[in-house]
Design an enzyme around this catalytic site. Structure first.
Site, PDB file in Angstrom:
ATOM      1  CE1 TYR A 211      41.827  41.353  31.226  1.00  0.00           C
ATOM      2  CE2 TYR A 211      41.470  42.832  33.083  1.00  0.00           C
ATOM      3  CZ  TYR A 211      42.202  41.826  32.471  1.00  0.00           C
ATOM      4  OH  TYR A 211      43.302  41.299  33.101  1.00  0.00           O
ATOM      5  NE  ARG A 363      51.047  45.657  42.631  1.00  0.00           N
ATOM      6  CZ  ARG A 363      51.924  46.404  41.980  1.00  0.00           C
ATOM      7  NH1 ARG A 363      53.101  45.886  41.638  1.00  0.00           N
ATOM      8  NH2 ARG A 363      51.676  47.658  41.674  1.00  0.00           N
ATOM      9  CB  CYS A 384      53.367  45.511  48.325  1.00  0.00           C
ATOM     10  SG  CYS A 384      53.570  45.367  46.534  1.00  0.00           S
ATOM     11  CB  ALA A 436      67.504  33.126  52.598  1.00  0.00           C
ATOM     12  CD  GLN A 463      73.627  38.863  46.596  1.00  0.00           C
ATOM     13  OE1 GLN A 463      73.630  39.342  45.468  1.00  0.00           O
ATOM     14  NE2 GLN A 463      74.727  38.711  47.308  1.00  0.00           N
TER      15      GLN A 463
END
Length: 694
Positions: A211, A363, A384, A436, A463
């Site tokens: 930056y 994170r 994480c 899920a 998965q």
């Protein structure tokens, strides 16, 4: 285990922090268009303060609206009207014993040209239309904005000198005028004064990640010939003028931290000799200390070397701790650093080893806002896994007025929401122990339901097991471990090696059934006379059901699964050719993932064929057809691995429906997606959809 150093207090300047845990700055996109904090933003930060974090650093906070806006939904201290709402945020953080520093920022050449000059106008239009403007803005930006950026029909961003635009930012970069530099110095100083007036505890200058402040330090982006360019002394003039001004206006006792890239990391992408390295970075840190800075927040790299400051899953925890240690040995002020810390054990060890004084957990605290409390007092930390969904979703959602998300924490942006406690022991069956199914199971258990998970395989994960199988991807499996642990804590029963049938579900007599049965690889039959065993799928390779060594392999499909499968094959000495119908490799894939794996594949001699369609398979070769010219190409190979995606596995749904039970389907059993999609679907089912069937 007690982590004594991690939980011990320490001062930054005159400000005492109750422990060594820091939430570093991360833009999530929760702020209002005018730069004020929204309720959602304050809830987000307050939840991390509730979770035990000692120091909250705000996201990048702009000091200039015209050239310094890095996002529409970004905090700002560019005007006096920002003081009062920022004060409310500070009060909410202080209520939990945490401190708050505000990070002052300007993107420089790493800005998206679409934002240059448009934010001040947007703020005024939003006021005039009483909120209607932003709805229109976010409606047209995904198409109009993307078109303008893609075709470079946007204003130039600014930099110390005219230079190439940053990788990923695109556009053009022009040199700042001398007068503009002086104005920016004052704006940084004025921003710090507003932070102090708001009752915040300190400021941090963002002089890292490529930056503007760091652009002045770098010979890559600073080729000025006046007093702001050339020697290191001149290249540091901009930030030192700002530091001196802040100390003069805010007083020496108002803490000032600099987040500093100490190595631009160009050598790590094969461009040795470009930019500055750790040796000069340490010199810069020492000069900053000599000029009154109260702490150094050590970081590395910039947009050109993105993966060396925001690491994907393949990087080892603590890989860059040597940088923080070099600074720690050179200065006497506190050193903060992220260093890809992923466990309390690692954090404590790096403190004990004198690597750093504070651990920055960015994170990790998106994934688990109560990381600090769980680390210090015990608890199941949701770790994480470095999947990068947080930054990818933040960038994508910025165009539609939404925010960054976490693959594993569905409560990001919903911190005020509380699960209803109305399960009352009613039974729920969940079929499938993938991300899920497991997420839905523990959320339902937290609502008070009695949940049983049926999993046909001998281990949970679905998965995610495939995602964790390629080289350097083992951290992905942490998600499975943490989900299973949470299920155990919440009393979920997981039945492994137990396929769900209409009979055993009926015997359970559940109030609701959740189907999370996942997906199976697509394996079409291709033209040609070939042995069946010559063709397999990515799943066969990743589960080690099929293994090749020192063979010629054609991988069909270059999505991330295809590339990771290719990487798995090259690790066993195979020579791989990747065939992709699209004109580019891994189209639509977040650039960091490609930047991570492609150099490794190229080093292994992988051949990439784009714009080619698999037409025929024969024993010992394949034939591809060019999508434009229709020309045929023969490629010798010993085997073909298909990575053409997956299709939902939901046969059980019909069986259950025929038996009078109507399950709620989630995850890949409905639509193929990523971890984040599976978790979001699970959250929706556990908090909303189930209420429609019980």
């Amino acid at each position: 285990m007690k982590y004594e150093m991690l939980g011990s207090p320490m001062k930054i300047g005159s400000c005492e922090i109750k422990n060594r845990i820091v939430l570093p700055p991360m833009l999530m996109g929760f702020a209002a268009l005018d730069g004020t904090p929204t309720e959602q933003l304050m809830d987000y930060y307050e939840e991390r303060a509730k979770g035990g974090t000692g120091l909250i650093m705000t996201e990048i906070t702009r000091i200039n609206d015209k050239t310094g806006s890095a996002a529409f939904a970004q905090l700002a201290v560019s005007h006096d009207y920002h003081i009062k709402p920022l004060s409310e945020l500070a009060q909410r953080i202080h209520k939990h014993g945490a401190k708050i520093f505000v990070q002052l920022h300007h993107p420089g050449r790493q800005n998206v040209g679409l934002l240059v000059g448009t934010v001040p106008l947007s703020i005024q239009l939003e006021k005039l239309t009483r909120g209607l403007y932003s709805k229109l803005l976010y409606k047209i930006t995904p198409t109009v904005g993307s078109y303008l950026i893609k075709n470079d029909i946007v204003p130039s961003s600014v930099a110390p000198s005219k230079c190439d635009p940053a990788y990923f930012a695109r556009g053009h970069a022009r040199a700042l005028k001398y007068k503009e530099i002086k104005q920016l110095e004052k704006q940084f100083i004025d921003g710090a004064v507003r932070v102090m007036k708001a009752g915040c505890d300190g400021v941090e200058l963002h002089c890292a990640h490529g930056y503007l402040l760091q652009q002045f330090l770098s010979p890559v982006t600073n080729q000025r010939t006046d007093e702001y360019g050339g020697s290191l002394e001149n290249r540091m003039r901009f930030i030192l003028n700002i530091i001196h001004g802040i100390k003069m206006e805010c007083g020496k006792n108002f803490p000032l931290v600099v987040r500093l890239t100490v190595d631009e990391c160009y050598a790590m992408i094969g461009q040795a000799g470009k930019g500055y390295t750790l040796e000069e970075g340490v010199r810069i840190a020492k000069i900053l200390e000599e000029n009154g800075v109260d702490a150094i927040d050590v970081s590395s790299a910039g947009y050109d070397t993105f993966n060396y400051w925001l690491e994907p899953v393949s990087f080892e925890p603590g890989w860059r701790k040597y940088m923080a240690k070099a600074v720690k040995e050179a200065v006497s002020i506190p050193v903060l650093a992220a260093n890809l810390i992923r466990s309390p054990e690692q954090a404590e060890q790096q403190l004990e080893d004198g690597i750093q004084d504070f651990v920055s957990l960015g994170r990790p605290q998106i994934a688990d806002p109560h990381w600090a409390d769980k680390a210090l007092n015990g608890g199941n930390i949701r770790r994480c896994i470095c999947c990068l969904n947080c930054i990818e979703s933040m960038q994508e959602n910025a165009y539609i007025g939404s925010h960054g998300e976490c693959s594993l924490n569905p409560f990001v942006g919903r911190e005020k929401e509380e699960l209803k406690k109305d399960g009352n022991g009613r039974k729920v069956a969940v079929i499938g122990a993938g991300p899920a199914g497991l997420t839905c199971a523990y959320l339902l258990a937290q609502r008070g339901f009695k949940v049983t998970v049926f999993e046909k395989n001998s281990e949970p994960g679905g998965q995610l097991l495939l995602a964790a199988a390629p080289p350097e991807k083992a951290k992905t499996a942490w998600a499975i471990e943490d989900m299973v642990n949470q299920c155990k804590i919440d009393g979920v029963e997981i039945k492994l090696s137990t396929p769900a049938t209409a009979q055993n579900i009926k015997e359970l007599a559940p109030a609701a059934v959740i189907c999370a049965t996942g997906a199976n690889p697509i394996k079409p039959r291709f033209k040609g006379d070939y042995r069946e065993e010559m063709v397999c799928t990515f799943e066969d390779i990743l589960t080690n059901k099929v293994s090749f060594e020192n063979k010629k392999i054609a991988v069909i499909g270059s999505g991330m699964t295809g590339l990771e499968t290719a990487h798995t094959l090259t690790e066993k000495g195979n020579k791989v050719t990747v065939v992709e119908m699209a004109k580019e490799i891994a189209p639509g894939t977040w650039m960091q993932h490609k930047d991570d794996v492609l150099p490794k594949l190229k080093k292994a001699g992988t051949v990439f064929m784009t714009g080619e369609k698999l037409l025929e398979i024969t024993n010992g070769s394949i034939f591809t057809e060019n999508v434009d010219t229709k020309a045929l190409t023969r490629v010798e190979c010993d085997a073909v691995v298909l990575s053409l995606g997956s299709r939902p596995e939901n046969a059980i749904v019909k069986e259950l429906s025929d038996a009078g039970m109507h399950p709620i389907s989630i995850g890949d059993s409905v639509e193929i997606g990523r971890i984040a999609d599976a978790v979001k679907g699970a959250y929706n089912a556990a908090t909303k959809l189930i209420d429609t069937v019980i």
